[in-house]
Design a protein around this motif. Structure first.
Motif, PDB file in Angstrom:
ATOM      1  N   LEU A  72       0.838  -1.197   0.000  1.00 46.92           N
ATOM      2  CA  LEU A  72       0.000   0.000   0.000  1.00 46.92           C
ATOM      3  C   LEU A  72       0.878   1.254   0.000  1.00 46.92           C
ATOM      4  O   LEU A  72       1.808   1.354   0.791  1.00 46.92           O
ATOM      5  N   SER A  73       0.545   2.184  -0.861  1.00 48.34           N
ATOM      6  CA  SER A  73       1.283   3.450  -0.876  1.00 48.34           C
ATOM      7  C   SER A  73       0.749   4.349   0.241  1.00 48.34           C
ATOM      8  O   SER A  73      -0.284   4.078   0.842  1.00 48.34           O
ATOM      9  N   ALA A  74       1.453   5.433   0.507  1.00 51.71           N
ATOM     10  CA  ALA A  74       1.026   6.380   1.537  1.00 51.71           C
ATOM     11  C   ALA A  74      -0.327   6.986   1.171  1.00 51.71           C
ATOM     12  O   ALA A  74      -1.176   7.209   2.041  1.00 51.71           O
ATOM     13  N   GLU A  75      -0.539   7.215  -0.110  1.00 49.64           N
ATOM     14  CA  GLU A  75      -1.811   7.768  -0.578  1.00 49.64           C
ATOM     15  C   GLU A  75      -2.958   6.778  -0.339  1.00 49.64           C
ATOM     16  O   GLU A  75      -4.043   7.162   0.106  1.00 49.64           O
ATOM     17  N   GLN A  76      -2.696   5.498  -0.612  1.00 50.98           N
ATOM     18  CA  GLN A  76      -3.718   4.478  -0.390  1.00 50.98           C
ATOM     19  C   GLN A  76      -4.030   4.323   1.099  1.00 50.98           C
ATOM     20  O   GLN A  76      -5.184   4.132   1.473  1.00 50.98           O
ATOM     21  N   ILE A  77      -3.007   4.409   1.942  1.00 43.37           N
ATOM     22  CA  ILE A  77      -3.226   4.312   3.384  1.00 43.37           C
ATOM     23  C   ILE A  77      -4.079   5.474   3.873  1.00 43.37           C
ATOM     24  O   ILE A  77      -4.996   5.296   4.673  1.00 43.37           O
ATOM     25  N   ALA A  78      -3.806   6.664   3.360  1.00 49.28           N
ATOM     26  CA  ALA A  78      -4.604   7.831   3.740  1.00 49.28           C
ATOM     27  C   ALA A  78      -6.059   7.666   3.302  1.00 49.28           C
ATOM     28  O   ALA A  78      -6.996   7.984   4.051  1.00 49.28           O
ATOM     29  N   LEU A  79      -6.265   7.152   2.094  1.00 44.09           N
ATOM     30  CA  LEU A  79      -7.621   6.928   1.605  1.00 44.09           C
ATOM     31  C   LEU A  79      -8.325   5.844   2.419  1.00 44.09           C
ATOM     32  O   LEU A  79      -9.503   5.977   2.766  1.00 44.09           O
ATOM     33  N   ALA A  80      -7.600   4.790   2.759  1.00 42.75           N
ATOM     34  CA  ALA A  80      -8.183   3.716   3.575  1.00 42.75           C
ATOM     35  C   ALA A  80      -8.555   4.236   4.956  1.00 42.75           C
ATOM     36  O   ALA A  80      -9.605   3.880   5.501  1.00 42.75           O
ATOM     37  N   ARG A  81      -7.718   5.110   5.519  1.00 42.14           N
ATOM     38  CA  ARG A  81      -8.021   5.709   6.824  1.00 42.14           C
ATOM     39  C   ARG A  81      -9.299   6.538   6.737  1.00 42.14           C
ATOM     40  O   ARG A  81     -10.151   6.497   7.629  1.00 42.14           O
ATOM     41  N   GLN A  82      -9.463   7.259   5.638  1.00 37.80           N
ATOM     42  CA  GLN A  82     -10.667   8.072   5.442  1.00 37.80           C
ATOM     43  C   GLN A  82     -11.896   7.176   5.283  1.00 37.80           C
ATOM     44  O   GLN A  82     -12.939   7.437   5.876  1.00 37.80           O
ATOM     45  N   LEU A  83     -11.771   6.107   4.490  1.00 32.92           N
ATOM     46  CA  LEU A  83     -12.906   5.212   4.262  1.00 32.92           C
ATOM     47  C   LEU A  83     -13.352   4.512   5.540  1.00 32.92           C
ATOM     48  O   LEU A  83     -14.552   4.409   5.813  1.00 32.92           O
ATOM     49  N   GLN A 138     -14.005   8.039   8.628  1.00 31.15           N
ATOM     50  CA  GLN A 138     -15.069   9.008   8.418  1.00 31.15           C
ATOM     51  C   GLN A 138     -16.311   8.393   7.779  1.00 31.15           C
ATOM     52  O   GLN A 138     -17.427   8.694   8.172  1.00 31.15           O
ATOM     53  N   GLU A 139     -16.105   7.523   6.805  1.00 32.72           N
ATOM     54  CA  GLU A 139     -17.244   6.961   6.091  1.00 32.72           C
ATOM     55  C   GLU A 139     -17.772   5.676   6.733  1.00 32.72           C
ATOM     56  O   GLU A 139     -18.824   5.190   6.354  1.00 32.72           O
ATOM     57  N   GLY A 140     -17.024   5.124   7.673  1.00 29.11           N
ATOM     58  CA  GLY A 140     -17.489   3.968   8.419  1.00 29.11           C
ATOM     59  C   GLY A 140     -17.522   2.651   7.669  1.00 29.11           C
ATOM     60  O   GLY A 140     -18.223   1.731   8.075  1.00 29.11           O
ATOM     61  N   LYS A 141     -16.774   2.545   6.575  1.00 24.16           N
ATOM     62  CA  LYS A 141     -16.737   1.270   5.840  1.00 24.16           C
ATOM     63  C   LYS A 141     -15.968   0.230   6.648  1.00 24.16           C
ATOM     64  O   LYS A 141     -14.990   0.550   7.296  1.00 24.16           O
ATOM     65  N   ARG A 183      -7.133  -8.020   4.856  1.00 26.48           N
ATOM     66  CA  ARG A 183      -7.501  -7.030   5.870  1.00 26.48           C
ATOM     67  C   ARG A 183      -6.424  -6.873   6.944  1.00 26.48           C
ATOM     68  O   ARG A 183      -6.309  -5.812   7.553  1.00 26.48           O
ATOM     69  N   ALA A 184      -5.610  -7.913   7.174  1.00 26.53           N
ATOM     70  CA  ALA A 184      -4.531  -7.805   8.162  1.00 26.53           C
ATOM     71  C   ALA A 184      -3.521  -6.731   7.760  1.00 26.53           C
ATOM     72  O   ALA A 184      -2.945  -6.062   8.619  1.00 26.53           O
ATOM     73  N   ILE A 185      -3.320  -6.561   6.466  1.00 27.04           N
ATOM     74  CA  ILE A 185      -2.401  -5.518   5.986  1.00 27.04           C
ATOM     75  C   ILE A 185      -2.947  -4.143   6.359  1.00 27.04           C
ATOM     76  O   ILE A 185      -2.206  -3.263   6.790  1.00 27.04           O
ATOM     77  N   LEU A 186      -4.253  -3.967   6.214  1.00 32.22           N
ATOM     78  CA  LEU A 186      -4.848  -2.684   6.602  1.00 32.22           C
ATOM     79  C   LEU A 186      -4.764  -2.459   8.104  1.00 32.22           C
ATOM     80  O   LEU A 186      -4.502  -1.350   8.553  1.00 32.22           O
ATOM     81  N   TYR A 187      -5.000  -3.505   8.897  1.00 36.55           N
ATOM     82  CA  TYR A 187      -4.892  -3.352  10.344  1.00 36.55           C
ATOM     83  C   TYR A 187      -3.475  -2.962  10.749  1.00 36.55           C
ATOM     84  O   TYR A 187      -3.289  -2.181  11.686  1.00 36.55           O
ATOM     85  N   ARG A 188      -2.460  -3.490  10.054  1.00 36.02           N
ATOM     86  CA  ARG A 188      -1.074  -3.092  10.347  1.00 36.02           C
ATOM     87  C   ARG A 188      -0.808  -1.657   9.926  1.00 36.02           C
ATOM     88  O   ARG A 188      -0.092  -0.925  10.576  1.00 36.02           O
ATOM     89  N   ALA A 189      -1.368  -1.268   8.777  1.00 34.40           N
ATOM     90  CA  ALA A 189      -1.128   0.072   8.248  1.00 34.40           C
ATOM     91  C   ALA A 189      -1.919   1.133   9.002  1.00 34.40           C
ATOM     92  O   ALA A 189      -1.506   2.286   9.084  1.00 34.40           O
ATOM     93  N   LEU A 190      -3.060   0.745   9.564  1.00 35.81           N
ATOM     94  CA  LEU A 190      -3.927   1.667  10.289  1.00 35.81           C
ATOM     95  C   LEU A 190      -4.045   1.202  11.745  1.00 35.81           C
ATOM     96  O   LEU A 190      -5.059   0.644  12.141  1.00 35.81           O
ATOM     97  N   PRO A 191      -3.041   1.455  12.570  1.00 32.45           N
ATOM     98  CA  PRO A 191      -3.066   0.916  13.925  1.00 32.45           C
ATOM     99  C   PRO A 191      -4.188   1.463  14.788  1.00 32.45           C
ATOM    100  O   PRO A 191      -4.556   0.842  15.765  1.00 32.45           O
ATOM    101  N   ALA A 192      -4.783   2.582  14.429  1.00 33.62           N
ATOM    102  CA  ALA A 192      -5.843   3.172  15.248  1.00 33.62           C
ATOM    103  C   ALA A 192      -7.194   2.492  15.008  1.00 33.62           C
ATOM    104  O   ALA A 192      -8.120   2.681  15.772  1.00 33.62           O
ATOM    105  N   VAL A 193      -7.315   1.688  13.945  1.00 28.60           N
ATOM    106  CA  VAL A 193      -8.578   1.025  13.646  1.00 28.60           C
ATOM    107  C   VAL A 193      -8.758  -0.139  14.601  1.00 28.60           C
ATOM    108  O   VAL A 193      -7.909  -1.010  14.707  1.00 28.60           O
TER     109      VAL A 193
END
Length: 87
Positions: free
Chosen positions: A45-56, A59-62, A75-85
């Motif tokens: 995931l690029s930094a831009e994709q991580i930022a978009l995933a954080r927004q989705l 804020q949008e509750g997906k 999804r484990a990759i996203l959990y690693r990239a977004l530790p606050a989720v």
């Protein structure tokens, strides 16, 4: 089925010679004794994709699983990239 004494002796000799020579049994060029790096990054995931995933997810509750499918990653990759989720 028990190991034959010849096979057992060969294994013991190989392991003890490696220990006496302080050789590492990790993969070649892996960085030595520890094998795995302690810092995990998310190269899929690029930094831009991580930022978009954080927004989705924030804020949008997906759900994280849905967001991960959009990016084509587990999804484990996203959990690693977004530790606050939270799970």
């Amino acid at each position: 089925m028990p190991l034959s004494p010849i096979l057992r002796g060969g294994i013991h000799k190989t392991l003890s010679s490696g220990r006496s020579n302080r050789q590492s049994f990790s993969a070649p060029n892996s960085g030595g004794e520890g094998a795995r790096s302690t810092a995990r990054t998310s190269p899929s995931l690029s930094a831009e994709q991580i930022a978009l995933a954080r927004q989705l997810t924030g804020q949008e509750g997906k759900p994280v699983a849905t967001t991960a499918r959009l990016f084509g990653v587990h999804r484990a990759i996203l959990y690693r990239a977004l530790p606050a989720v939270a799970a």
